[in-house]
Design a protein around this motif. Structure first.
Motif, short mmCIF file in Angstrom:
data_model
loop_
_atom_site.label_atom_id
_atom_site.label_comp_id
_atom_site.label_asym_id
_atom_site.label_seq_id
_atom_site.Cartn_x
_atom_site.Cartn_y
_atom_site.Cartn_z
N ALA A 9 0.87 -1.17 0.00
CA ALA A 9 0.00 0.00 0.00
C ALA A 9 0.90 1.22 0.00
O ALA A 9 2.05 1.15 0.47
N ASP A 10 0.42 2.33 -0.52
CA ASP A 10 1.23 3.54 -0.48
C ASP A 10 1.66 3.81 0.95
O ASP A 10 0.85 3.75 1.88
N SER A 35 -0.69 -5.17 -5.06
CA SER A 35 -1.08 -3.80 -4.74
C SER A 35 -2.52 -3.77 -4.25
O SER A 35 -3.41 -4.34 -4.90
N THR A 37 -3.89 -0.80 -3.85
CA THR A 37 -4.24 0.58 -4.19
C THR A 37 -5.13 0.72 -5.42
O THR A 37 -5.61 1.80 -5.70
N VAL A 42 3.19 1.47 -6.75
CA VAL A 42 2.96 1.74 -5.33
C VAL A 42 4.16 2.53 -4.82
O VAL A 42 5.31 2.19 -5.12
N SER A 44 6.51 3.89 -1.77
CA SER A 44 6.90 3.52 -0.40
C SER A 44 6.89 4.73 0.52
O SER A 44 6.71 5.87 0.09
N THR A 49 9.19 4.16 -5.80
CA THR A 49 8.06 3.56 -6.49
C THR A 49 8.43 2.17 -6.98
O THR A 49 9.48 1.97 -7.58
N GLY A 75 1.43 3.12 5.22
CA GLY A 75 1.08 1.85 4.58
C GLY A 75 0.30 0.91 5.48
O GLY A 75 -0.69 0.31 5.06
#
Length: 184
Positions: A9-10, A35, A37, A42, A44, A49, A75
């Motif tokens: 997740a982001d 992912s 999202t 995604v 970090s 990315t 996250g």
């Protein structure tokens, strides 16, 4: 071949995630980054990315041997808010399949009610979110199908324990040798 799904997740902690992915791959275990999202890329917690192998689809994730949750902020909060992921974690727990979480992410397992009467560890300060767990300060704790770890500094120990559980002790030891890793 064993199948592992690691959820991104982001705001995930990249060392905790990618150490697991790398060491599992080196040991011959298939580990896919998933992912949550809705997009392949995604970001970090340190603005790195990565491209996920797949997007979250519970129907495609039922065949795994282990689910892994990396920590990081925000996250971990995104993982906790994902209702379909929570259902998947509960489904794996009911089948006694492995669930692994590191750093803040054991709190996701705790909030889902999956740590009751289990020994578990987490990043300091998240202990109150491990509902029902027997708290530990060990680097890595494996209690039945639940594996938890404290944080970035324990990522190699955590990943090697996952390798050991999914393969065997000899494979984990050979992998530790090959990367010149020795525990402090």
């Amino acid at each position: 071949m064993k199948n592992v799904y690691l959820f991104a997740a982001d705001g995930f902690e990249e060392v905790e995630a990618l150490t697991v992915v790398d060491l599992l791959h080196r040991s011959g275990v298939c580990c896919k980054i998933v992912s949550i999202t809705g997009k392949e890329l995604v970001v970090s917690s340190h603005n790195i990315t990565i491209k996920a192998d797949m997007l979250f689809d519970a129907s495609l994730l039922a065949d795994g041997d282990m689910l892994v949750l990396p920590g990081g902020m925000p996250g971990t909060n995104h993982l906790m808010a994902h209702e379909e992921l929570k259902k998947l974690l509960i489904s794996y727990a009911k089948k006694d399949k492995y669930l692994a979480a590191i750093c803040a992410a054991p709190s996701v397992l705790g909030q889902a009610g999956l740590l009751k009467e289990k020994e578990a560890t987490c990043y300091p300060g998240f202990e109150e979110k491990l509902s029902g767990a027997k708290l530990s300060t060990e680097h890595v704790v494996a209690d039945g199908n639940i594996i938890t770890s404290r944080g970035l500094g324990t990522a190699i120990d955590f990943a090697l324990e996952l390798v050991r559980l999914l393969t065997d002790s000899d494979t984990a030891a050979a992998l530790a040798d090959s990367i010149q890793y020795t525990q402090a």
